[in-house]
Write a protein that holds these residues in place. Structure first.
Motif, PDB file in Angstrom:
ATOM      1  N   UNK A  91       0.815  -1.216   0.000  1.00  0.00           N
ATOM      2  CA  UNK A  91       0.000   0.000   0.000  1.00  0.00           C
ATOM      3  C   UNK A  91       0.850   1.269   0.000  1.00  0.00           C
ATOM      4  N   UNK A  92       2.101   1.145   0.403  1.00  0.00           N
ATOM      5  CA  UNK A  92       2.999   2.293   0.428  1.00  0.00           C
ATOM      6  C   UNK A  92       3.134   2.933  -0.955  1.00  0.00           C
ATOM      7  N   UNK A  93       2.936   2.148  -1.988  1.00  0.00           N
ATOM      8  CA  UNK A  93       3.023   2.668  -3.363  1.00  0.00           C
ATOM      9  C   UNK A  93       1.968   3.739  -3.641  1.00  0.00           C
ATOM     10  N   UNK A  94       0.928   3.789  -2.821  1.00  0.00           N
ATOM     11  CA  UNK A  94      -0.091   4.835  -2.987  1.00  0.00           C
ATOM     12  C   UNK A  94       0.534   6.231  -2.893  1.00  0.00           C
ATOM     13  N   UNK A  95       1.605   6.342  -2.118  1.00  0.00           N
ATOM     14  CA  UNK A  95       2.267   7.637  -1.963  1.00  0.00           C
ATOM     15  C   UNK A  95       2.824   8.147  -3.292  1.00  0.00           C
ATOM     16  N   UNK A 135       8.803   1.962 -11.194  1.00  0.00           N
ATOM     17  CA  UNK A 135       8.700   0.551 -11.534  1.00  0.00           C
ATOM     18  C   UNK A 135       7.315   0.034 -11.194  1.00  0.00           C
ATOM     19  N   UNK A 136       6.673  -0.690 -12.110  1.00  0.00           N
ATOM     20  CA  UNK A 136       5.341  -1.229 -11.783  1.00  0.00           C
ATOM     21  C   UNK A 136       5.431  -2.175 -10.578  1.00  0.00           C
ATOM     22  N   UNK A 137       4.407  -2.145  -9.710  1.00  0.00           N
ATOM     23  CA  UNK A 137       4.423  -3.004  -8.521  1.00  0.00           C
ATOM     24  C   UNK A 137       4.221  -4.470  -8.879  1.00  0.00           C
ATOM     25  N   UNK A 138       4.729  -5.324  -8.025  1.00  0.00           N
ATOM     26  CA  UNK A 138       4.457  -6.758  -8.147  1.00  0.00           C
ATOM     27  C   UNK A 138       3.018  -6.991  -7.719  1.00  0.00           C
TER      28      UNK A 138
END
Length: 144
Positions: A91-95, A135-138
């Motif tokens: 969820x950190x990628x939301x940043x 980079x796209x997320x896994x």
């Protein structure tokens, strides 16, 4: 040998300038992001969790998320704790999509969410180099 000395005499100062310029740029952008994020806090995070504050620790932009009811020591021992931590890491990628954060994406900054209980004891930290936003997320982890 003279050529090597001359070349190293030119390259070393150039390298130092590049390194310090990168650090300065990262720091300047961290301070800009800090100010923008701080202006929006406190803010709800999820359920009863609240993003309370933001700080700069070296090259890290640290968002402090407090649980008013949780107990860090008990939660770390609970079944499913690692799954919870993994889901927060994802969820950190939301940043990455937040306008205040996007200027950090091409810097050495590291985005951090630190989860603490009402007494300040740390549940865990999750972190993501800002460059990883490119980079796209896994695949997302399975929710508990």
């Amino acid at each position: 040998m003279k050529i090597l000395r001359a070349l190293s005499a030119m390259l070393v100062p150039a390298f130092v300038v590049l390194v310090f310029t990168g650090c300065t740029d990262t720091q300047a952008r961290l301070h800009e992001a800090h100010a923008k994020v701080a202006a929006t806090l406190p803010a709800p995070h999820f359920e009863d969790l609240v993003t309370e504050s933001v700080a700069i620790e070296g090259d890290r932009l640290v968002l402090l998320i407090r649980s008013p009811e949780g107990n860090a020591a008990r939660t770390r021992k609970a079944p499913g704790f690692e799954t919870l931590k993994e889901s927060e890491q994802y969820a950190l990628r939301e940043l990455c999509a937040q306008p205040a954060i996007t200027p950090l994406i091409d810097t050495d900054a590291i985005l951090v969410r630190r989860f603490v209980d009402r007494h300040g004891a740390v549940f865990f930290d999750v972190e993501l180099p800002a460059r990883a936003c490119l980079t796209p997320p896994a695949d997302a982890p399975v929710q508990p």
